[in-house]
Motif scaffolding. Structure first.
Motif, short mmCIF file in Angstrom:
data_model
loop_
_atom_site.label_atom_id
_atom_site.label_comp_id
_atom_site.label_asym_id
_atom_site.label_seq_id
_atom_site.Cartn_x
_atom_site.Cartn_y
_atom_site.Cartn_z
N GLY A 24 0.77 -1.23 0.00
CA GLY A 24 0.00 0.00 0.00
C GLY A 24 0.80 1.29 0.00
N LYS A 25 2.14 1.16 -0.11
CA LYS A 25 2.98 2.36 -0.14
C LYS A 25 3.08 2.88 -1.58
CE LYS A 25 4.17 1.96 4.21
NZ LYS A 25 3.08 2.38 5.10
N PRO A 26 3.41 4.16 -1.73
CA PRO A 26 3.71 4.64 -3.08
C PRO A 26 4.81 3.77 -3.70
CG PRO A 26 3.53 6.47 -1.56
CD PRO A 26 3.50 5.21 -0.72
N ASN A 27 4.63 3.39 -4.95
CA ASN A 27 5.56 2.46 -5.61
C ASN A 27 6.61 3.25 -6.38
OD1 ASN A 27 6.85 0.55 -7.16
ND2 ASN A 27 4.99 -0.58 -7.65
N LEU A 28 7.79 3.34 -5.82
CA LEU A 28 8.86 4.15 -6.42
C LEU A 28 9.75 3.31 -7.34
CD1 LEU A 28 9.97 6.20 -3.26
CD2 LEU A 28 8.02 6.58 -4.78
N ASN A 29 9.43 2.02 -7.48
CA ASN A 29 10.27 1.17 -8.34
C ASN A 29 10.36 1.73 -9.75
OD1 ASN A 29 11.06 -1.30 -6.85
ND2 ASN A 29 8.84 -1.45 -6.51
N GLY A 30 11.54 1.63 -10.32
CA GLY A 30 11.68 2.09 -11.70
C GLY A 30 13.04 2.72 -11.94
N GLN A 118 12.48 -1.32 -4.51
CA GLN A 118 11.80 -1.01 -3.24
C GLN A 118 11.25 -2.27 -2.60
OE1 GLN A 118 8.71 1.86 -3.86
NE2 GLN A 118 7.80 1.56 -1.84
N THR A 119 11.60 -2.50 -1.34
CA THR A 119 11.00 -3.57 -0.55
C THR A 119 10.50 -2.92 0.74
OG1 THR A 119 12.82 -4.30 0.87
CG2 THR A 119 12.89 -5.01 -1.44
N PRO A 120 9.66 -3.60 1.50
CA PRO A 120 9.15 -2.97 2.72
C PRO A 120 10.25 -2.60 3.72
CG PRO A 120 7.76 -4.82 2.12
CD PRO A 120 8.96 -4.87 1.20
N GLN A 121 11.31 -3.41 3.81
CA GLN A 121 12.34 -3.18 4.83
C GLN A 121 13.52 -2.33 4.34
OE1 GLN A 121 11.42 -6.45 3.96
NE2 GLN A 121 9.88 -6.60 5.57
N PHE A 122 13.85 -2.48 3.06
CA PHE A 122 15.02 -1.81 2.48
C PHE A 122 14.64 -1.24 1.12
CE2 PHE A 122 16.58 -5.52 4.85
CZ PHE A 122 17.42 -4.92 5.78
N ILE A 123 15.21 -0.09 0.79
CA ILE A 123 15.05 0.43 -0.57
C ILE A 123 16.46 0.62 -1.12
CG2 ILE A 123 14.18 2.33 -1.98
CD1 ILE A 123 12.01 2.77 0.17
N ALA B 32 5.77 -10.56 -1.91
CA ALA B 32 4.38 -10.13 -2.14
C ALA B 32 3.95 -10.40 -3.58
CB ALA B 32 4.23 -8.65 -1.81
N ASP B 33 4.90 -10.36 -4.54
CA ASP B 33 4.53 -10.60 -5.93
C ASP B 33 4.73 -12.06 -6.32
OD1 ASP B 33 7.35 -10.05 -5.71
OD2 ASP B 33 7.43 -10.02 -7.89
N GLY B 34 4.94 -12.95 -5.32
CA GLY B 34 4.92 -14.39 -5.58
C GLY B 34 6.25 -15.01 -5.94
#
Lengths: 256, 316
Positions: A24-30, A118-123, B32-34
């Motif tokens: 549910g966090k903003p997805n900064l991946n990219g 981005q992961t919940p624990q580390f970015i 989370a993405d499997g």
């Protein structure tokens, strides 16, 4: 601000929220990159000739409107003199010339892309320039164990903004090619906020009691690289500075 | 010395020890993405050498007693007092176990090499491959310190064995942190802050005209195993003598909560008579990964080359 004024409020809210991660966090991946001349000089500047005559227009400094809030960096008088001396000797002193790690915030606005994983624990932020990298800890590990070029990054979410507190810097990196510098008292607070799916608003507040009279702020948009199959490539620039740094030690000088 | 110990201890071993059974079928957690979750900080240091020492002949596995004796001898050797009689010899031999981290264990299979195929545990060089290796060694003997290009890639802060790829343990800091996001696995390598970002979307490789020190990696999941294919190497990294056309296949499988089994197969017909495969267990490590600013602190290159030029001048 981007021109969102023509859109209804509901649509604006949807756009500004941007994509989300599974938690549910903003997805900064990219893969992201700035479009600014900040690496030449954070402050507003007219175009100017470069330091290397043979490079002609290739080496000239492009003009920029500046990214510093309030336009002027609040230097202490003696520190301003150091900045000017840095600029005068930039070919010798700018760490970028030697392919040294860029530090923070300079890594963000180098003219190279960077990738956020981005992961919940580390970015993880991996920068194309000099294969620089940093890990943002989403759980505070305590004070930085040692000073480093890229510092220690600790992040948390304030609403939809990723706030990153960066400490533990050494005194070696610069902020730009104009000689703007800091000491090991540097403290940077960065704010990353998605503005729609493909724009990341970036702010950094910079504090160093040895150099500046007060904290100051830069801000700029960072854009998503949208090319098909875009990927970070290698810019291992160490190889490109070996002649500059070690050519003098050649048994047979390449350019006697 | 460790090498002598292998010979003394192992000559006369009567029969090949059987490999221990494979670990039970571990089911890794999922992201989370499997994706099977292989995240965390891992370390691949081991006392087991890549190739089986020639003195071991056809012995493929140690017995538990031999392994324990070998580990003790290796650690004792690494820990021995290296202080010299004077300052110069102190400096020359200063790196002891406080600096190095070569691990304290052999691999759990007790195999005598990391190479699992071919059976002899040795790199299967072709005649051409051997010839090129010999020529490179001869050049190095006569031009060891002429210029920076003659120094090891690690001394130049260009590439460490820990990054590879393939990723082999180095003398110290053989640490990795793996991150997974939808569509990607990223491996942050502590030594000289290299990062491998591996896309999982089956996109094509970079064009053959584009060459990179770490090559160009593409990954996909086969069950619980991450399979990574890497091509587009340079003709400067020459892993174990391989050419730029080397094809590397790596397989990462979490075989228990604290073990990431890393297998890799190297294929380069110009250098090797057949593909060969090694297997290295990576173990969970506490972290954190530190910044190893190798180039920024490189006093070795000016020291080594500057010293060589001084010696030449003094000899004239």
């Amino acid at each position: 601000m981007l021109s969102l004024v023509a859109l209804p409020a509901a649509a604006q809210a949807t756009i500004s929220r941007g994509p989300r991660t599974a938690d549910g966090k903003p997805n900064l991946n990219g893969i992201w990159q700035v479009l600014t001349e900040a690496n030449w000089d954070l402050q507003g500047h007219a175009a100017a000739a470069g330091p290397m005559v043979p490079l002609g227009a290739i080496g000239a400094m492009p003009p920029g409107q500046g990214v510093v809030e309030g336009e002027e960096i609040p230097y202490k008088p003696e520190a301003l003199a150091t900045k000017k001396a840095n600029f005068a000797n930039r070919l010798k002193l700018d760490p970028e010339v030697k392919c040294y790690l860029p530090g923070v915030p300079r890594a963000t606005y180098m003219p190279f892309p960077f990738q956020i994983v981005q992961t919940p624990q580390f970015i993880l932020i991996s920068y194309e320039y000099a294969n620089a990298a940093r890990t943002i800890y989403m759980k505070d590990p305590g004070p930085a164990p040692v000073d480093s070029w890229m510092g220690q990054s600790v992040g948390h979410w304030e609403g939809d903004t990723l706030v990153v507190d960066v400490t533990g810097f050494n005194d070696q990196s610069w902020f730009d090619r104009a000689g703007d510098y800091h000491t090991d008292a540097l403290h940077v607070v960065e704010r990353y906020t998605l503005h729609g799916a493909d724009t990341l608003m970036y702010e950094a507040t910079i504090e160093d009691k040895n150099v500046f009279t007060k904290p100051w702020k830069i801000s700029m948009p960072v854009y998503r690289r949208l090319e098909k199959n875009v990927q970070l490539m290698e810019f291992k620039c160490v190889e490109f500075v070996e002649e500059l740094m070690y050519g003098q030690y050649r048994k047979k000088p390449a350019n006697p | 010395m460790a090498k002598r110990f292998w010979i003394v201890t192992l000559i006369g071993a009567i029969c090949l020890a059987a490999p221990p059974p494979k670990p039970a079928n571990y089911v890794p957690p999922r992201t989370a993405d499997g994706q099977p979750d292989i995240q965390g900080v891992w370390n691949n240091a081991t006392l087991t050498p890549l190739e089986r020492p020639a003195a071991m002949g056809s012995k493929a596995f140690l017995t538990p007693a031999e392994a324990a004796a070998f580990e003790k001898a290796a650690v004792d050797s690494n820990n021995r007092d290296r202080r010299g009689a004077d300052a110069a010899s102190d400096v020359a031999g200063a790196y002891n176990q406080a600096w190095f981290d070569r691990g304290s264990k052999v691999v759990p299979t007790l195999r005598t090499s990391l190479i699992v195929d071919p059976d002899d545990g040795r790199i299967p060089y072709s005649a051409d491959g051997q010839k090129r290796m010999a020529a490179a060694a001869e050049y190095a003997r006569t031009h060891a310190l002429d210029s920076v290009e003659d120094l090891a890639l690690a001394d130049r802060c260009l590439l460490w064995a820990t990054a590879g790829p393939p990723m082999l343990p180095g003398p110290y800091n053989s640490n990795y942190q793996i991150f997974q996001a939808p569509g990607y696995v990223a491996i942050a390598i502590e030594m000289i802050h290299d990062v491998r970002i591996i896309p999982l979307d089956r996109r094509p490789h970079l064009p053959g005209s584009v060459r990179q020190w770490l090559g160009d990696s593409r990954g996909h999941w086969e069950g619980n195993t991450l399979v990574v294919e890497t091509t587009n190497f340079t003709d400067k990294s020459h892993f174990r003598g391989a050419t730029a056309n080397m094809r590397l296949t790596e397989r990462f499988t979490r075989t228990d909560a604290n073990t990431l089994t890393y297998d890799f197969t190297v294929d380069d017909p110009a250098t090797f008579s057949k593909p060969w495969t090694a297997s290295i267990p990576m173990t969970k490590a506490p972290g954190p990964i530190y910044e190893y600013a190798c180039h920024e602190g490189n006093y070795a290159v000016p020291g080594i080359l500057g010293g060589a030029r001084k010696q030449e001048a003094a000899a004239k």
